[in-house]
Design a protein around this motif. Sequence first.
Motif, PDB file in Angstrom:
ATOM      1  N   TYR A  50      -4.201   4.356   4.571  1.00 33.46           N
ATOM      2  CA  TYR A  50      -4.630   5.637   4.029  1.00 33.46           C
ATOM      3  C   TYR A  50      -3.925   6.745   4.820  1.00 33.46           C
ATOM      4  N   PRO A  51      -3.727   7.968   4.321  1.00 33.48           N
ATOM      5  CA  PRO A  51      -4.005   8.343   2.930  1.00 33.48           C
ATOM      6  C   PRO A  51      -2.989   7.740   1.980  1.00 33.48           C
ATOM      7  N   LEU A  52      -3.387   7.569   0.725  1.00 31.41           N
ATOM      8  CA  LEU A  52      -2.493   6.996  -0.271  1.00 31.41           C
ATOM      9  C   LEU A  52      -1.374   8.000  -0.577  1.00 31.41           C
ATOM     10  N   PRO A  53      -0.136   7.511  -0.640  1.00 31.39           N
ATOM     11  CA  PRO A  53       0.966   8.414  -0.966  1.00 31.39           C
ATOM     12  C   PRO A  53       0.855   8.935  -2.403  1.00 31.39           C
ATOM     13  N   GLY A  54       0.234   8.181  -3.268  1.00 28.78           N
ATOM     14  CA  GLY A  54       0.073   8.598  -4.651  1.00 28.78           C
ATOM     15  C   GLY A  54      -0.596   7.487  -5.417  1.00 28.78           C
ATOM     16  N   LEU A  55      -0.950   7.769  -6.635  1.00 32.94           N
ATOM     17  CA  LEU A  55      -1.631   6.753  -7.433  1.00 32.94           C
ATOM     18  C   LEU A  55      -0.673   6.110  -8.426  1.00 32.94           C
ATOM     19  N   SER A  56      -0.821   4.801  -8.588  1.00 31.33           N
ATOM     20  CA  SER A  56      -0.024   4.128  -9.613  1.00 31.33           C
ATOM     21  C   SER A  56      -0.667   2.790  -9.933  1.00 31.33           C
ATOM     22  N   LEU A  57      -0.243   2.226 -11.030  1.00 30.68           N
ATOM     23  CA  LEU A  57      -0.761   0.919 -11.422  1.00 30.68           C
ATOM     24  C   LEU A  57       0.292  -0.153 -11.181  1.00 30.68           C
ATOM     25  N   ARG A  58       1.279   0.160 -10.340  1.00 32.84           N
ATOM     26  CA  ARG A  58       2.408  -0.759 -10.217  1.00 32.84           C
ATOM     27  C   ARG A  58       2.002  -2.138  -9.688  1.00 32.84           C
ATOM     28  N   TRP A  59       0.962  -2.178  -8.849  1.00 27.72           N
ATOM     29  CA  TRP A  59       0.578  -3.480  -8.280  1.00 27.72           C
ATOM     30  C   TRP A  59      -0.153  -4.332  -9.295  1.00 27.72           C
ATOM     31  N   TYR A  60      -0.872  -3.668 -10.216  1.00 25.28           N
ATOM     32  CA  TYR A  60      -1.489  -4.416 -11.318  1.00 25.28           C
ATOM     33  C   TYR A  60      -0.402  -4.931 -12.256  1.00 25.28           C
ATOM     34  N   ASP A  61       0.593  -4.066 -12.473  1.00 29.75           N
ATOM     35  CA  ASP A  61       1.747  -4.444 -13.263  1.00 29.75           C
ATOM     36  C   ASP A  61       2.414  -5.674 -12.646  1.00 29.75           C
ATOM     37  N   ASP A  62       2.564  -5.600 -11.325  1.00 27.19           N
ATOM     38  CA  ASP A  62       3.138  -6.685 -10.553  1.00 27.19           C
ATOM     39  C   ASP A  62       2.350  -7.975 -10.755  1.00 27.19           C
ATOM     40  N   PHE A  63       1.042  -7.842 -10.709  1.00 25.65           N
ATOM     41  CA  PHE A  63       0.144  -8.993 -10.853  1.00 25.65           C
ATOM     42  C   PHE A  63       0.312  -9.617 -12.239  1.00 25.65           C
ATOM     43  N   ILE A  64       0.264  -8.739 -13.257  1.00 24.00           N
ATOM     44  CA  ILE A  64       0.295  -9.228 -14.639  1.00 24.00           C
ATOM     45  C   ILE A  64       1.650  -9.843 -14.973  1.00 24.00           C
ATOM     46  N   ASN A  65       2.703  -9.307 -14.362  1.00 33.01           N
ATOM     47  CA  ASN A  65       4.035  -9.818 -14.691  1.00 33.01           C
ATOM     48  C   ASN A  65       4.496 -10.939 -13.765  1.00 33.01           C
ATOM     49  N   SER A  66       3.626 -11.328 -12.832  1.00 33.36           N
ATOM     50  CA  SER A  66       4.015 -12.411 -11.944  1.00 33.36           C
ATOM     51  C   SER A  66       3.490 -13.734 -12.503  1.00 33.36           C
ATOM     52  N   PRO A  67       4.398 -14.651 -12.846  1.00 28.24           N
ATOM     53  CA  PRO A  67       3.944 -15.943 -13.379  1.00 28.24           C
ATOM     54  C   PRO A  67       3.037 -16.662 -12.383  1.00 28.24           C
ATOM     55  N   ARG A  68       3.307 -16.466 -11.089  1.00 32.45           N
ATOM     56  CA  ARG A  68       2.534 -17.138 -10.041  1.00 32.45           C
ATOM     57  C   ARG A  68       1.073 -16.701 -10.088  1.00 32.45           C
ATOM     58  N   TRP A  69       0.855 -15.368 -10.129  1.00 31.27           N
ATOM     59  CA  TRP A  69      -0.520 -14.863 -10.140  1.00 31.27           C
ATOM     60  C   TRP A  69      -1.217 -15.178 -11.455  1.00 31.27           C
ATOM     61  N   MET A  70      -0.494 -15.010 -12.552  1.00 26.91           N
ATOM     62  CA  MET A  70      -1.139 -15.249 -13.840  1.00 26.91           C
ATOM     63  C   MET A  70      -1.490 -16.721 -13.997  1.00 26.91           C
ATOM     64  N   ASN A  71      -0.596 -17.585 -13.492  1.00 25.23           N
ATOM     65  CA  ASN A  71      -0.881 -19.013 -13.541  1.00 25.23           C
ATOM     66  C   ASN A  71      -2.137 -19.335 -12.727  1.00 25.23           C
ATOM     67  N   SER A  72      -2.267 -18.672 -11.569  1.00 22.70           N
ATOM     68  CA  SER A  72      -3.430 -18.947 -10.724  1.00 22.70           C
ATOM     69  C   SER A  72      -4.705 -18.446 -11.397  1.00 22.70           C
ATOM     70  N   LEU A  73      -4.616 -17.320 -12.075  1.00 28.75           N
ATOM     71  CA  LEU A  73      -5.788 -16.811 -12.794  1.00 28.75           C
ATOM     72  C   LEU A  73      -6.176 -17.774 -13.907  1.00 28.75           C
ATOM     73  N   LYS A  74      -5.157 -18.253 -14.611  1.00 29.11           N
ATOM     74  CA  LYS A  74      -5.400 -19.204 -15.699  1.00 29.11           C
ATOM     75  C   LYS A  74      -6.060 -20.479 -15.135  1.00 29.11           C
ATOM     76  N   ASN A  75      -5.512 -20.980 -14.010  1.00 25.38           N
ATOM     77  CA  ASN A  75      -6.083 -22.184 -13.399  1.00 25.38           C
ATOM     78  C   ASN A  75      -7.528 -21.976 -12.980  1.00 25.38           C
ATOM     79  N   SER A  76      -7.809 -20.813 -12.378  1.00 28.31           N
ATOM     80  CA  SER A  76      -9.179 -20.527 -11.952  1.00 28.31           C
ATOM     81  C   SER A  76     -10.117 -20.559 -13.145  1.00 28.31           C
ATOM     82  N   MET A  77      -9.665 -20.001 -14.272  1.00 27.63           N
ATOM     83  CA  MET A  77     -10.509 -19.983 -15.463  1.00 27.63           C
ATOM     84  C   MET A  77     -10.712 -21.401 -16.005  1.00 27.63           C
ATOM     85  N   ILE A  78      -9.609 -22.142 -16.123  1.00 29.50           N
ATOM     86  CA  ILE A  78      -9.707 -23.510 -16.675  1.00 29.50           C
ATOM     87  C   ILE A  78     -10.654 -24.350 -15.826  1.00 29.50           C
ATOM     88  N   ILE A  79     -10.385 -24.364 -14.507  1.00 31.65           N
ATOM     89  CA  ILE A  79     -11.171 -25.213 -13.611  1.00 31.65           C
ATOM     90  C   ILE A  79     -12.615 -24.709 -13.550  1.00 31.65           C
TER      91      ILE A  79
END
Lengths: 276, 420
Positions: A50-79
């Motif tokens: 802190y303080p935050l340099p500014g606001l953005s959704l880039r890390w959520y974008d990063d999460f959604i566009n990362s096959p690794r994270w999305m795969n892990s979310l999918k696995n968590s849901m399936i299991i």
Amino acid sequence: MSDNLSLRTPSQRIAWTATIVISTLVFIFLIAPILAIMPLSFSSGSYLTYPLPGLSLRWYDDFINSPRWMNSLKNSMIIGVASTLLSMVLGTLAALGLAQWKSRFKPLVLAFVLSPVVVPGVITAVGLYFFFAPIGLTGSYLGLILAHTALATPFVVITVGATLQSFDTNLARAAASLGASPLYAFRRVILPLILPGLASGALFAFATSFDEVVIVLFMAGPEQRTLPREMFSGIRENISPTITAAAVILTTVSVILLATLEGLRRRNERLKGSSN
Amino acid sequence: MTAAFLTGADAETKVPLKRRLKQAERARQLKALALVVPLLLFLLFTFAGPIAGMLWRAVDDREVRQVLPQTVAALANWDGKDLPDEKAYAALASDIQAARASGTLAIAAKRLNYALNGFRSILTSTARNLKTVPAPGTAKETLDKINPAWRERTTWTTIKDASGPVTGFYLLAALDLTRNADGAIVAAPPDQAIYRDVFARTFLISLGVTLLCLILGFPVAYLLAALPPGRSNLLMIFVLLPFWTSLLVRTCAWIVLLQSNGVVNDSLRWLGIIDEPLRLIYNRFGVCVAMTHVLLPFMILPLYSSMKAISPAYMRAAASLGAPPLTAFLRIYLPQTLPGIGAGSLLVFILALGYYITPALVGGAADQMISYFIALYTTETANWGLASALGAVLLLATILLALVYGKLVQGQQVTGGMKN
């Protein structure tokens, strides 16, 4: 109200004030870390400060566009969903059975059924690792689902069992005397009444699986990594804001589960209130 | 099926009602049990079986036996007082050559090296220099020449001790004990004796976290129990939200807060309290803070339910009889919360004992608890015997504490039932 508001002596007032002050500090201790991590996930910078340099959704974008994270979310849901369903079937049957079973061995059986909660995760994980590896269940979805079901079922047995305790067995008898088959009586009489208990059992089971990481750490292959497992390695290597985005997503799931549970509890209390 | 059939048959022969009732009841009980059986079988396969398997590995000792069968057989009748006879040397020479040919020597070397540091090199150097089968009667001489270690009695007792099929070696090692050349149980050499420290550390951290939870949790539980339900339900969210939040999220949050340029250090610097960032994480402090945060709800909830059951009338009665508030609290209120204190403390302590994730992520090398070593020996060094033995000790401690907890909670339910 309570007799704390009619405090008589100054020392009592001081003690009460101290309780409030200490409790407030403890509440801050409990909640602040969870709140502190949230804004960081909306930061436009790559440092977790802190303080935050500014606001953005880039890390959520990063999460959604990362096959690794999305795969892990999918696995968590399936299991999570699969082990919830399996533990609901096994746990509800067992809770129904335990409610009727009278034997001096019952405490022993109950202790056994509940023991997966108490035994340290590492011990269960090591045992499963040795046991499942030769039969090809490590590095498989099935192995993880079975292991998570074992951990989650005790919560189902407890919650459904608690609901059955307040269940009036005369209702089942009445249904039987009116000619209902056991299955019909279960479906039309027992099930609707214990449904809130089943729902909270399912929530507990899902949360147990969704949050579990030790067994996944030992048993999952690269294909079956879950969200907590991905966070674990992320935290180990170096915490990027993407992890805080994952944390916010996980916390949102917890809040939804908690809110649903609270809703169920309220509904249950209302029903109890109206029946009295 | 059988039970139902029997009841039908008996009914025809007009057995007394009492017996028929009894049989019907027995059928009902069997049906009830049948509902529990699927879960029992499932847990046998996914929980009890695997743990039993782990316990078995703590005493299983067949590696040396499989790799050096003739040596094990030759040493079976050796009394261990002097060096073994020529026959044992010849058996060993033959075993080593066979093992080298089949590539299994490393398995025995690994196991023997656990018991005696340097055994691996004794075996490999012997195997390397043992070109041909020694002529009859010269095996002892040949081996002695290749490696002087074969002149030591300890070398041979190590093989004999590791002959299996079961051993107390790993369990002793988990408690920093070992057997000397004469078979007596003695303290392990200092460079190998680390587990008592690890256990002591695990207990100490767990105890510290339990005390912290109790100190922080008691006033909160008291407040929640004393407030009217509407307000305490609202405040309960502060306890339940962390309880439901993922362990990983909370550990991650503490790293964000406590790291050297984290929120806490920055605030302290901004306030001018410190100049240099404090080291708050990757040490014991970080482990205790994060674990207390994770386990605090497990203390507050049982305390809260035990306090909720205390009727305010007792305190009023004490006050009306002239007890000062402190005396009333210490003599009337506190004793009634003891079951809650006991249950909460035991629960937190049991959970803390087995902790792995939090210390692994926020602790330093000197803060790792017993679970870390179990995981390490399972996945990294593949010393499965020792991993299992350490697991067995941890499991035993957990079960003993859980039994006490069971007794305590049961008693609580009984008294709770009486009060209602």
